[in-house]
Design a protein around this motif. Structure first.
Motif, short mmCIF file in Angstrom:
data_model
loop_
_atom_site.label_atom_id
_atom_site.label_comp_id
_atom_site.label_asym_id
_atom_site.label_seq_id
_atom_site.Cartn_x
_atom_site.Cartn_y
_atom_site.Cartn_z
N PRO A 1 4.93 2.58 3.44
CA PRO A 1 3.72 2.62 4.26
C PRO A 1 2.60 3.62 3.84
CG PRO A 1 5.53 3.04 5.71
CD PRO A 1 6.05 3.07 4.37
N GLY A 2 1.27 3.44 4.06
CA GLY A 2 0.47 4.56 3.49
C GLY A 2 -1.12 3.80 3.99
N ASP A 3 -1.99 4.81 3.88
CA ASP A 3 -3.40 4.06 4.20
C ASP A 3 -4.16 4.00 2.92
OD1 ASP A 3 -5.96 3.88 5.32
OD2 ASP A 3 -6.28 5.89 5.41
N PHE A 4 -3.67 3.00 2.02
CA PHE A 4 -4.28 2.75 0.83
C PHE A 4 -5.53 1.91 0.91
CE2 PHE A 4 -4.92 -0.18 -2.93
CZ PHE A 4 -4.81 0.75 -4.09
N ARG A 5 -6.44 2.68 0.22
CA ARG A 5 -7.76 1.88 -0.08
C ARG A 5 -8.18 1.72 -1.45
NH1 ARG A 5 -12.43 4.44 2.35
NH2 ARG A 5 -10.97 5.88 3.62
N LEU A 6 -8.43 0.57 -1.75
CA LEU A 6 -8.85 0.27 -3.50
C LEU A 6 -10.27 0.89 -3.54
CD1 LEU A 6 -7.81 -0.90 -6.14
CD2 LEU A 6 -8.96 -2.93 -5.39
N TYR B 1 7.46 -11.64 -12.95
CA TYR B 1 7.28 -12.24 -11.69
C TYR B 1 6.61 -13.66 -11.94
CZ TYR B 1 7.86 -7.53 -9.81
OH TYR B 1 8.40 -6.33 -9.31
N PRO B 2 7.51 -14.57 -11.39
CA PRO B 2 6.69 -16.05 -11.38
C PRO B 2 5.65 -16.24 -10.58
CG PRO B 2 8.91 -15.94 -10.25
CD PRO B 2 8.50 -14.68 -10.60
N HIS B 3 4.58 -15.37 -10.61
CA HIS B 3 3.42 -15.40 -9.78
C HIS B 3 2.26 -15.09 -10.53
CE1 HIS B 3 6.02 -16.02 -6.22
NE2 HIS B 3 6.94 -15.13 -6.53
N PRO B 4 1.12 -15.63 -10.16
CA PRO B 4 -0.09 -15.06 -10.89
C PRO B 4 -0.44 -13.92 -10.61
CG PRO B 4 -0.66 -16.53 -9.00
CD PRO B 4 1.06 -16.64 -9.09
N PRO B 5 -1.33 -13.19 -11.87
CA PRO B 5 -1.59 -11.58 -11.61
C PRO B 5 -2.46 -11.55 -10.15
CG PRO B 5 -2.03 -12.47 -13.73
CD PRO B 5 -1.37 -13.79 -12.85
N GLY B 6 -3.28 -12.45 -9.55
CA GLY B 6 -3.91 -12.27 -8.55
C GLY B 6 -3.09 -11.95 -7.55
N LYS B 7 -1.97 -12.71 -7.42
CA LYS B 7 -0.96 -12.60 -6.26
C LYS B 7 -0.25 -11.13 -6.24
CE LYS B 7 2.69 -15.26 -4.06
NZ LYS B 7 3.40 -16.53 -4.19
N VAL B 8 0.08 -10.70 -7.41
CA VAL B 8 0.79 -9.60 -7.82
C VAL B 8 -0.24 -8.31 -7.52
CG1 VAL B 8 1.87 -8.03 -9.47
CG2 VAL B 8 2.21 -10.41 -9.47
N TRP B 9 -1.64 -8.32 -7.76
CA TRP B 9 -2.71 -7.35 -7.54
C TRP B 9 -2.61 -7.29 -5.97
CZ3 TRP B 9 -4.73 -3.87 -10.01
CH2 TRP B 9 -6.10 -3.19 -9.39
N ARG B 10 -2.66 -8.49 -5.33
CA ARG B 10 -2.60 -8.19 -3.61
C ARG B 10 -1.58 -7.34 -3.20
NH1 ARG B 10 -2.30 -13.67 -1.02
NH2 ARG B 10 -2.35 -12.13 0.78
N ALA B 11 -0.21 -7.57 -3.91
CA ALA B 11 0.93 -7.19 -3.44
C ALA B 11 0.72 -5.45 -3.62
CB ALA B 11 2.15 -7.61 -3.89
N LEU B 12 0.00 -5.29 -4.75
CA LEU B 12 -0.07 -3.86 -5.39
C LEU B 12 -1.16 -2.92 -4.36
CD1 LEU B 12 -0.02 -3.98 -9.07
CD2 LEU B 12 1.76 -3.05 -7.52
N THR B 13 -2.11 -3.96 -3.75
CA THR B 13 -3.21 -3.31 -3.20
C THR B 13 -3.60 -3.27 -1.80
OG1 THR B 13 -4.79 -5.13 -4.04
CG2 THR B 13 -4.47 -3.06 -5.31
N GLU B 14 -2.91 -4.23 -1.12
CA GLU B 14 -3.11 -4.47 0.17
C GLU B 14 -1.97 -3.59 1.24
OE1 GLU B 14 -3.33 -8.66 1.17
OE2 GLU B 14 -5.00 -8.96 -0.20
N PRO B 15 -2.50 -2.84 2.00
CA PRO B 15 -1.52 -1.92 2.45
C PRO B 15 -0.41 -2.45 3.27
CG PRO B 15 -3.81 -1.23 3.17
CD PRO B 15 -3.94 -2.39 2.22
#
Lengths: 116, 146
Positions: B37-42, B14-28
């Motif tokens: 959809p799901g009630d994810f919490r890190l 992905y042409p996006h920095p890891p911080g941004k990818v991380w948000r997409a993986l961890t923000e519900p």
């Protein structure tokens, strides 16, 4: 993941799976894979069956698109066609397809997100 | 198809920095946009459910009971996935993020497939019972080498 709805794709898959259900036909594919394009007669020599029966196996493989036939001089040369096999492989790995689709969707989300 | 029928590995740049990818993986609200959809919490040990599409061929109901197993911010996220509707699925999903140039390469490792069961069931569906048990493996091996 719902099954692929296309009637056309279904009938091609049916033909490919039916073609692969025979040990003789799988062996023919192996021979072509390992030995490259070969005349029907050379392939037939591997099997203890009447030539018309073997020709019928080749016909099934042709109809499924798994092999193609080309005339070269007096011979009919058979070769392996990999595309239907690749489609079968995709069929066998629905989860891999699932993840590829999800990861493509993730790319769209990233493209829409603000850089923070 | 990999030799190992118990895991699936997929990676994507992905042409996006890891911080941004991380948000997409961890923000519900972001997860809901690309996965489900799901009630994810890190938080290690946090459990939640998600509704995905069922996979009829392998008996997966699509209702996922997930648990956060481990994480390392912007580097790794490991989740447990079980079939909440009584299917056999008991998987581990591991996301690994690796900086690559100005972007990120994201690796997915999906572990825990029963090498016999799902394939056999798929095979039965495919072949309407016409094939014997050994065929799917033989086919997979053939496909590997073609």
């Amino acid at each position: 993941m719902p099954p692929r709805p296309s009637v056309v794709a279904e009938s091609i898959e049916d033909r490919v799976f039916a073609a692969l259900s025979s040990p003789v036909r799988r062996e023919v594919l192996r021979l072509l894979r390992d030995g490259g394009p070969q005349p029907a007669g050379v392939l037939a020599a591997h099997f203890a069956m009447a030539r018309p029966s073997f020709s019928e196996h080749l016909r099934v493989l042709r109809d499924a698109g798994l092999v193609s036939e080309r005339k070269e001089g007096r011979q009919r040369l058979y070769r392996l066609e990999p595309v239907p096999l690749a489609e079968v492989q995709e069929w066998l790995t629905p989860y891999e397809r699932f993840w590829r689709e999800r990861m493509a969707a993730l790319g769209d989300v990233l493209d829409r997100m603000e850089d923070a | 198809m990999t030799e190992d029928l118990t895991t699936i590995e997929v990676d994507q740049f992905y042409p996006h920095p890891p911080g941004k990818v991380w948000r997409a993986l961890t923000e519900p609200e972001l997860i809901a946009q690309w996965l489900m959809p799901g009630d994810f919490r890190l938080q290690v040990g946090h459990r939640y459910t998600m509704q995905s599409r069922p996979v009829a061929a392998s008996g997966f109901s699509g209702l996922v009971e997930a648990e956060v197993l481990a994480f390392e911010t912007e580097k790794l996220l490991r989740l447990g996935w079980r079939d909440a509707a009584g299917g056999d699925a008991d998987w581990t999903i591991t996301w690994t993020l690796q900086p690559e140039g100005h972007g990120t390469r994201l690796f997915l490792l999906h572990e825990g497939f029963d090498p016999d069961d799902p394939l056999q069931r798929q095979a039965h569906t495919i072949m309407n019972g016409g094939w014997r048990t050994g065929v799917p493996k033989a086919l997979a091996k053939l496909l590997d080498r073609v």
